[in-house]
Design a protein around this motif. Sequence first.
Motif, PDB file in Angstrom:
ATOM      1  N   VAL A  64       1.192  -1.260   0.068  1.00  0.00           N
ATOM      2  CA  VAL A  64      -0.040   0.237   0.236  1.00  0.00           C
ATOM      3  C   VAL A  64       1.076   1.512   0.180  1.00  0.00           C
ATOM      4  O   VAL A  64       1.117   1.559   1.161  1.00  0.00           O
ATOM      5  CB  VAL A  64      -1.311   0.382   1.242  1.00  0.00           C
ATOM      6  CG1 VAL A  64      -2.016   1.421   1.126  1.00  0.00           C
ATOM      7  CG2 VAL A  64      -1.715  -1.596   1.556  1.00  0.00           C
ATOM      8  N   GLY A  65       0.864   2.295  -0.988  1.00  0.00           N
ATOM      9  CA  GLY A  65       1.708   3.358  -1.229  1.00  0.00           C
ATOM     10  C   GLY A  65       0.603   4.259  -1.235  1.00  0.00           C
ATOM     11  O   GLY A  65      -0.436   4.425  -1.631  1.00  0.00           O
ATOM     12  N   MET A 304       0.479  -1.553 -10.391  1.00  0.00           N
ATOM     13  CA  MET A 304      -0.159  -0.714  -9.873  1.00  0.00           C
ATOM     14  C   MET A 304      -1.625  -0.262  -9.332  1.00  0.00           C
ATOM     15  O   MET A 304      -1.909   1.113 -10.510  1.00  0.00           O
ATOM     16  CB  MET A 304       0.616   0.964  -8.808  1.00  0.00           C
ATOM     17  CG  MET A 304       2.226   0.520  -8.871  1.00  0.00           C
ATOM     18  SD  MET A 304       3.087   1.771  -8.256  1.00  0.00           S
ATOM     19  CE  MET A 304       5.104   1.217  -8.350  1.00  0.00           C
ATOM     20  N   GLY A 305      -3.349  -0.700  -8.383  1.00  0.00           N
ATOM     21  CA  GLY A 305      -3.648  -0.061  -9.103  1.00  0.00           C
ATOM     22  C   GLY A 305      -3.992   1.809  -7.664  1.00  0.00           C
ATOM     23  O   GLY A 305      -3.920   1.288  -6.820  1.00  0.00           O
ATOM     24  N   VAL A 306      -5.179   2.313  -8.056  1.00  0.00           N
ATOM     25  CA  VAL A 306      -4.944   3.718  -8.135  1.00  0.00           C
ATOM     26  C   VAL A 306      -6.889   4.199  -8.116  1.00  0.00           C
ATOM     27  O   VAL A 306      -7.025   3.946  -9.297  1.00  0.00           O
ATOM     28  CB  VAL A 306      -3.866   4.206  -7.516  1.00  0.00           C
ATOM     29  CG1 VAL A 306      -3.328   5.181  -9.070  1.00  0.00           C
ATOM     30  CG2 VAL A 306      -4.019   5.432  -7.478  1.00  0.00           C
ATOM     31  N   GLY A 307      -7.290   5.129  -7.447  1.00  0.00           N
ATOM     32  CA  GLY A 307      -8.802   5.227  -8.303  1.00  0.00           C
ATOM     33  C   GLY A 307      -9.544   5.172  -7.185  1.00  0.00           C
ATOM     34  O   GLY A 307      -9.877   3.107  -7.454  1.00  0.00           O
ATOM     35  N   ALA A 316      -9.185  -4.799  -1.151  1.00  0.00           N
ATOM     36  CA  ALA A 316      -9.023  -6.103  -1.732  1.00  0.00           C
ATOM     37  C   ALA A 316      -9.838  -6.284  -2.559  1.00  0.00           C
ATOM     38  O   ALA A 316      -8.940  -7.273  -3.766  1.00  0.00           O
ATOM     39  CB  ALA A 316      -9.521  -7.247  -0.448  1.00  0.00           C
ATOM     40  N   ARG A 317     -10.561  -5.666  -3.582  1.00  0.00           N
ATOM     41  CA  ARG A 317     -11.488  -6.151  -4.636  1.00  0.00           C
ATOM     42  C   ARG A 317     -10.149  -5.507  -5.613  1.00  0.00           C
ATOM     43  O   ARG A 317     -10.242  -6.337  -7.024  1.00  0.00           O
ATOM     44  CB  ARG A 317     -12.685  -5.439  -4.643  1.00  0.00           C
ATOM     45  CG  ARG A 317     -13.985  -5.820  -4.549  1.00  0.00           C
ATOM     46  CD  ARG A 317     -15.307  -5.453  -4.330  1.00  0.00           C
ATOM     47  NE  ARG A 317     -15.441  -3.923  -4.038  1.00  0.00           N
ATOM     48  CZ  ARG A 317     -15.987  -3.842  -2.778  1.00  0.00           C
ATOM     49  NH1 ARG A 317     -15.819  -4.618  -2.105  1.00  0.00           N
ATOM     50  NH2 ARG A 317     -15.811  -2.395  -1.794  1.00  0.00           N
ATOM     51  N   MET A 318      -9.820  -4.582  -5.708  1.00  0.00           N
ATOM     52  CA  MET A 318      -8.686  -3.739  -6.228  1.00  0.00           C
ATOM     53  C   MET A 318      -7.418  -4.974  -6.641  1.00  0.00           C
ATOM     54  O   MET A 318      -7.175  -5.333  -8.020  1.00  0.00           O
ATOM     55  CB  MET A 318      -7.608  -2.463  -5.997  1.00  0.00           C
ATOM     56  CG  MET A 318      -6.876  -2.192  -7.519  1.00  0.00           C
ATOM     57  SD  MET A 318      -8.239  -1.337  -8.725  1.00  0.00           S
ATOM     58  CE  MET A 318      -8.647   0.121  -8.456  1.00  0.00           C
ATOM     59  N   PHE A 319      -7.082  -5.712  -5.746  1.00  0.00           N
ATOM     60  CA  PHE A 319      -5.957  -6.543  -5.510  1.00  0.00           C
ATOM     61  C   PHE A 319      -7.180  -8.261  -6.735  1.00  0.00           C
ATOM     62  O   PHE A 319      -6.032  -8.393  -6.877  1.00  0.00           O
ATOM     63  CB  PHE A 319      -5.809  -7.043  -4.375  1.00  0.00           C
ATOM     64  CG  PHE A 319      -5.040  -6.211  -3.375  1.00  0.00           C
ATOM     65  CD1 PHE A 319      -3.185  -6.088  -3.868  1.00  0.00           C
ATOM     66  CD2 PHE A 319      -5.299  -6.303  -2.115  1.00  0.00           C
ATOM     67  CE1 PHE A 319      -2.348  -5.121  -3.595  1.00  0.00           C
ATOM     68  CE2 PHE A 319      -3.776  -5.448  -1.280  1.00  0.00           C
ATOM     69  CZ  PHE A 319      -2.922  -4.544  -2.249  1.00  0.00           C
ATOM     70  N   LEU A 325       0.373  -3.795  -6.573  1.00  0.00           N
ATOM     71  CA  LEU A 325       0.459  -3.230  -5.759  1.00  0.00           C
ATOM     72  C   LEU A 325      -0.618  -1.422  -5.290  1.00  0.00           C
ATOM     73  O   LEU A 325      -1.731  -1.779  -6.791  1.00  0.00           O
ATOM     74  CB  LEU A 325       1.637  -2.297  -5.286  1.00  0.00           C
ATOM     75  CG  LEU A 325       2.260  -3.091  -5.535  1.00  0.00           C
ATOM     76  CD1 LEU A 325       4.351  -2.240  -6.345  1.00  0.00           C
ATOM     77  CD2 LEU A 325       3.903  -3.320  -4.498  1.00  0.00           C
ATOM     78  N   LEU A 326      -0.857  -1.330  -4.528  1.00  0.00           N
ATOM     79  CA  LEU A 326      -1.732   0.142  -4.868  1.00  0.00           C
ATOM     80  C   LEU A 326      -1.841   1.088  -4.171  1.00  0.00           C
ATOM     81  O   LEU A 326      -0.637   1.290  -3.211  1.00  0.00           O
ATOM     82  CB  LEU A 326      -3.009  -0.434  -3.436  1.00  0.00           C
ATOM     83  CG  LEU A 326      -3.692  -1.709  -3.226  1.00  0.00           C
ATOM     84  CD1 LEU A 326      -4.871  -1.516  -1.911  1.00  0.00           C
ATOM     85  CD2 LEU A 326      -4.060  -2.311  -4.947  1.00  0.00           C
ATOM     86  N   GLN A 327      -2.267   2.564  -4.315  1.00  0.00           N
ATOM     87  CA  GLN A 327      -1.376   3.410  -4.181  1.00  0.00           C
ATOM     88  C   GLN A 327      -2.988   4.357  -3.344  1.00  0.00           C
ATOM     89  O   GLN A 327      -4.379   3.785  -4.187  1.00  0.00           O
ATOM     90  CB  GLN A 327      -0.679   4.446  -5.359  1.00  0.00           C
ATOM     91  CG  GLN A 327       0.353   3.583  -5.618  1.00  0.00           C
ATOM     92  CD  GLN A 327       0.472   4.744  -6.871  1.00  0.00           C
ATOM     93  OE1 GLN A 327      -0.197   5.394  -7.688  1.00  0.00           O
ATOM     94  NE2 GLN A 327       2.215   4.736  -6.776  1.00  0.00           N
ATOM     95  N   LEU A 328      -2.736   5.276  -2.411  1.00  0.00           N
ATOM     96  CA  LEU A 328      -3.915   6.016  -1.961  1.00  0.00           C
ATOM     97  C   LEU A 328      -3.677   7.287  -2.565  1.00  0.00           C
ATOM     98  O   LEU A 328      -2.450   8.126  -1.936  1.00  0.00           O
ATOM     99  CB  LEU A 328      -4.332   5.282  -0.201  1.00  0.00           C
ATOM    100  CG  LEU A 328      -4.087   3.644  -0.124  1.00  0.00           C
ATOM    101  CD1 LEU A 328      -4.467   3.581   1.682  1.00  0.00           C
ATOM    102  CD2 LEU A 328      -5.506   3.079  -0.734  1.00  0.00           C
TER     103      LEU A 328
END
Length: 350
Positions: A64-65, A304-307, A316-319, A325-328
Motif C-alpha cells: 500500500v503506497g 499499481m491500482g489507484v483510484g 481487496a477488490r483491486m488486488f 500494489l495499491l496507491q492511496l
Amino acid sequence: MSLSTWALRAGYRGLRAGMFRYAGGDAERVHEAMISLLAKAPAGARGRVADPITVAGIRFPNRVGLAAGLDKDGLAAQAWARFGFGFAELGTVTVLAQPGNPKPRVFRAMSSEGIINRMGFNNRGAAELAETLRAKGVARGNQALGIPLGISIGKSKVTELEAATQDYLTSLRLLAPYADYVAVNVSSPNTPGLRSLQAAGELAELLGALTGEAAALSARRPVPVFVKLAPDLEGTDLRETVAVINDSRVAGVIATNTTLSRHGLLPADRHLADEAGGLSGRPLTARALSFVERLAATTQLPVMGVGGIMSPADGARMFDAGASLLQLYTGFIYEGPALVRGIQELRRPL
C-alpha cells in the motif's frame, strides 16, 4: 477491522472534522498546512512489513503506497513511512518550476467522498526535488527514509507537445539517482494536450526514449519506468495503448489517474459538476476497478491500482482485479492511516 484500527479511524475522523473547517474550508490551504507540518517530522521510521513483495526489482515492505499529488516536492518524504505506507510516489514534477492553474482549484465533494482538482502540476521543478532528496540522504535503492520512493514526472505547461520527450528526458536525468522507480504521467487532465501523449504513436516514442535513457544512465540496473494511464481511455484507444506498452521496456503500469466524468456525484455535490478538473474518490471506485480488470487481462506487466480506494474492501477488490500494489490519495484524505492499516489487515490478518 481490528479494534486498534477502528480506534485509529475514529480518532482521525475527529481530527478530519477540524481539518476540513480550517481556513474556511479551503482544501488547498489544508493540504499546504499538512505538508508544512509533516516536513518537520524526523526521519527514521521503517515501512510496516505486513505483506512484502518484490516488483520490478524493488522490495516493498507492504503493498500500500501513497499516490503522487500529495507530496509534489518531496518536502514530507521522510514522514510517509510513519503512516504505514510501503512506498510513496512524489510529484508530479516538471523540468520547469510552475505555479499551476489559477486558484481556487481543489474542491471537496463531501457527500460523494470525492475531490475535484485542476492543480496543473504546480511544483518547484525537478532540480529542486533532486536537491531536496539529496539533502535528506536519499539515493536510489538505499531506502534512507524507510520505504522505496517513486517519482512522477510530467510535461511543463509551456513546453510544446512536439518537445515533450526532451522535457521528460531532462527530468529523468535529474531524478533517476534518487528514484526507486519513475512514473511517466501522461494522463493528468489538467495540462492542455497532455493526454494526447497516451495515443499509441506518441506513447511509443516517449516510452522508447525514456527506457532507452534509463538504460544509458545505468546499463546494469536501469531505473524502472512505469506509465500512468487515465480511466477515460477506452475501446480501440486503450487496446492500442496497451499494445505499445507491452512492446516497450517499461516495468509496469499505474492505473488510474482522475476522471473527467462526473458520474457518481451525489445530488448534494452536483453543483461541482461544472468545475473543470479531474474527479477522484468514491465516484471513481467502480470505473478504476473495471479499468484495472481490463488492463490485467491484456498485459503481463505489474499494475499499481489507484483510484477510488476508500475502504479496505475496495483495496481487496483491486488486488483481486489483478493489481500487485495499491496507491492511496483521496481515500487517505477521507479515512487517514486507518485505511492503510485496514487494507494490510485484510491482506494478512494480524
